[in-house]
Design a protein around this motif. Sequence first.
Motif, PDB file in Angstrom:
ATOM      1  N   ILE A 190      11.692   4.872  -0.192  1.00  0.00           N
ATOM      2  CA  ILE A 190      11.210   3.541  -0.636  1.00  0.00           C
ATOM      3  C   ILE A 190       9.796   3.589   0.373  1.00  0.00           C
ATOM      4  CG2 ILE A 190      10.931   1.259  -0.426  1.00  0.00           C
ATOM      5  CD1 ILE A 190      14.293   1.357  -0.769  1.00  0.00           C
ATOM      6  N   LEU A 191       8.635   3.428  -0.413  1.00  0.00           N
ATOM      7  CA  LEU A 191       7.439   3.641   0.604  1.00  0.00           C
ATOM      8  C   LEU A 191       7.423   2.867   1.757  1.00  0.00           C
ATOM      9  CD1 LEU A 191       6.523   5.589  -1.663  1.00  0.00           C
ATOM     10  CD2 LEU A 191       4.339   4.557  -1.881  1.00  0.00           C
TER      11      LEU A 191
ATOM     12  N   LEU B  82      -0.969  -3.191  -0.694  1.00  0.00           N
ATOM     13  CA  LEU B  82      -1.303  -2.897   0.730  1.00  0.00           C
ATOM     14  C   LEU B  82      -1.629  -4.144   1.668  1.00  0.00           C
ATOM     15  CD1 LEU B  82      -3.074   0.449   0.550  1.00  0.00           C
ATOM     16  CD2 LEU B  82      -0.656   0.133   0.812  1.00  0.00           C
ATOM     17  N   ASP B  83      -2.363  -4.918   0.944  1.00  0.00           N
ATOM     18  CA  ASP B  83      -2.702  -6.103   1.683  1.00  0.00           C
ATOM     19  C   ASP B  83      -1.655  -7.115   1.860  1.00  0.00           C
ATOM     20  OD1 ASP B  83      -5.268  -5.135   1.409  1.00  0.00           O
ATOM     21  OD2 ASP B  83      -5.603  -6.037  -0.585  1.00  0.00           O
TER      22      ASP B  83
ATOM     23  N   ILE C  24       3.821   5.446  12.929  1.00  0.00           N
ATOM     24  CA  ILE C  24       2.847   4.358  12.232  1.00  0.00           C
ATOM     25  C   ILE C  24       3.301   4.245  10.788  1.00  0.00           C
ATOM     26  CG2 ILE C  24       0.524   4.041  11.370  1.00  0.00           C
ATOM     27  CD1 ILE C  24       0.845   4.056  14.234  1.00  0.00           C
ATOM     28  N   PRO C  25       3.636   3.053  10.236  1.00  0.00           N
ATOM     29  CA  PRO C  25       4.128   2.679   8.917  1.00  0.00           C
ATOM     30  C   PRO C  25       3.174   3.176   7.938  1.00  0.00           C
ATOM     31  CG  PRO C  25       4.265   0.803  10.236  1.00  0.00           C
ATOM     32  CD  PRO C  25       3.419   1.581  11.071  1.00  0.00           C
ATOM     33  N   LEU C  26       3.657   3.908   6.832  1.00  0.00           N
ATOM     34  CA  LEU C  26       2.709   4.533   5.520  1.00  0.00           C
ATOM     35  C   LEU C  26       1.799   3.384   5.211  1.00  0.00           C
ATOM     36  CD1 LEU C  26       2.252   6.793   3.934  1.00  0.00           C
ATOM     37  CD2 LEU C  26       4.029   5.927   2.245  1.00  0.00           C
ATOM     38  N   LYS C  27       2.141   2.169   5.279  1.00  0.00           N
ATOM     39  CA  LYS C  27       1.312   1.088   4.663  1.00  0.00           C
ATOM     40  C   LYS C  27       0.118   0.978   5.509  1.00  0.00           C
ATOM     41  CE  LYS C  27       1.187  -3.914   4.244  1.00  0.00           C
ATOM     42  NZ  LYS C  27       1.798  -4.989   3.874  1.00  0.00           N
ATOM     43  N   ASN C  28       0.148   1.236   6.877  1.00  0.00           N
ATOM     44  CA  ASN C  28      -0.958   1.386   7.520  1.00  0.00           C
ATOM     45  C   ASN C  28      -2.014   2.486   7.475  1.00  0.00           C
ATOM     46  OD1 ASN C  28       0.383  -0.739   8.760  1.00  0.00           O
ATOM     47  ND2 ASN C  28       0.520  -0.089  10.917  1.00  0.00           N
TER      48      ASN C  28
ATOM     49  N   LYS D  51       1.055  14.663   0.296  1.00  0.00           N
ATOM     50  CA  LYS D  51       1.939  13.564  -0.518  1.00  0.00           C
ATOM     51  C   LYS D  51       1.194  12.369  -0.251  1.00  0.00           C
ATOM     52  CE  LYS D  51       6.610  15.639  -0.149  1.00  0.00           C
ATOM     53  NZ  LYS D  51       7.953  15.327   0.307  1.00  0.00           N
ATOM     54  N   VAL D  52       0.743  12.111   0.944  1.00  0.00           N
ATOM     55  CA  VAL D  52       0.028  10.818   1.351  1.00  0.00           C
ATOM     56  C   VAL D  52      -1.064  10.760   0.480  1.00  0.00           C
ATOM     57  CG1 VAL D  52      -1.068   9.412   3.136  1.00  0.00           C
ATOM     58  CG2 VAL D  52       1.083  10.655   3.580  1.00  0.00           C
ATOM     59  N   ILE D  53      -1.953  11.860   0.545  1.00  0.00           N
ATOM     60  CA  ILE D  53      -3.312  11.741  -0.447  1.00  0.00           C
ATOM     61  C   ILE D  53      -2.841  11.367  -1.694  1.00  0.00           C
ATOM     62  CG2 ILE D  53      -5.175  12.974  -1.185  1.00  0.00           C
ATOM     63  CD1 ILE D  53      -5.221  14.219   1.778  1.00  0.00           C
TER      64      ILE D  53
END
Length: 141
Positions: free
Chosen positions: A47-48, A129-130, A60-64, A112-114
Amino acid sequence: MSLDKILSISGKPGLYQIVAQTRTGAIVESLIDKKRITVGAHSNISILSEIAIYTLAEEIPLKNVLNTIKTKANGQPTEISHKASKDDLEEFFFDVLPDYDEDRVYPSDIKKVIQWYNILQKNDLLSVLDTDEDDDTSEEE
């Protein structure tokens, strides 16, 4: 929608969103081609909202990280493809997260992140993300 509803499934390309949960798993829809599939509880699902990137000091959380990419790209697709060379990927990621741990964050992770950022951007899901939905509701996998 939040990152809690967006998944990465090992062995399957792209990202998926949860459509419905079943007794034995979930029905998910691909964000790439909109096809729906059933995944069982035995599948390796990430889960992202639960993914973090290693830095030299902390995780650092992926969201950030995705938010930083969104800011640098002005909400547009990244100027670099996830298929770029290892050196280009690392240079891009250093710009996004200067203190990421090079020993524990591999070029495949950067790809993957990109790719995930660009999929979210293409599907107009960067708004997730907001949102600050940090509720601790447990979800069954």
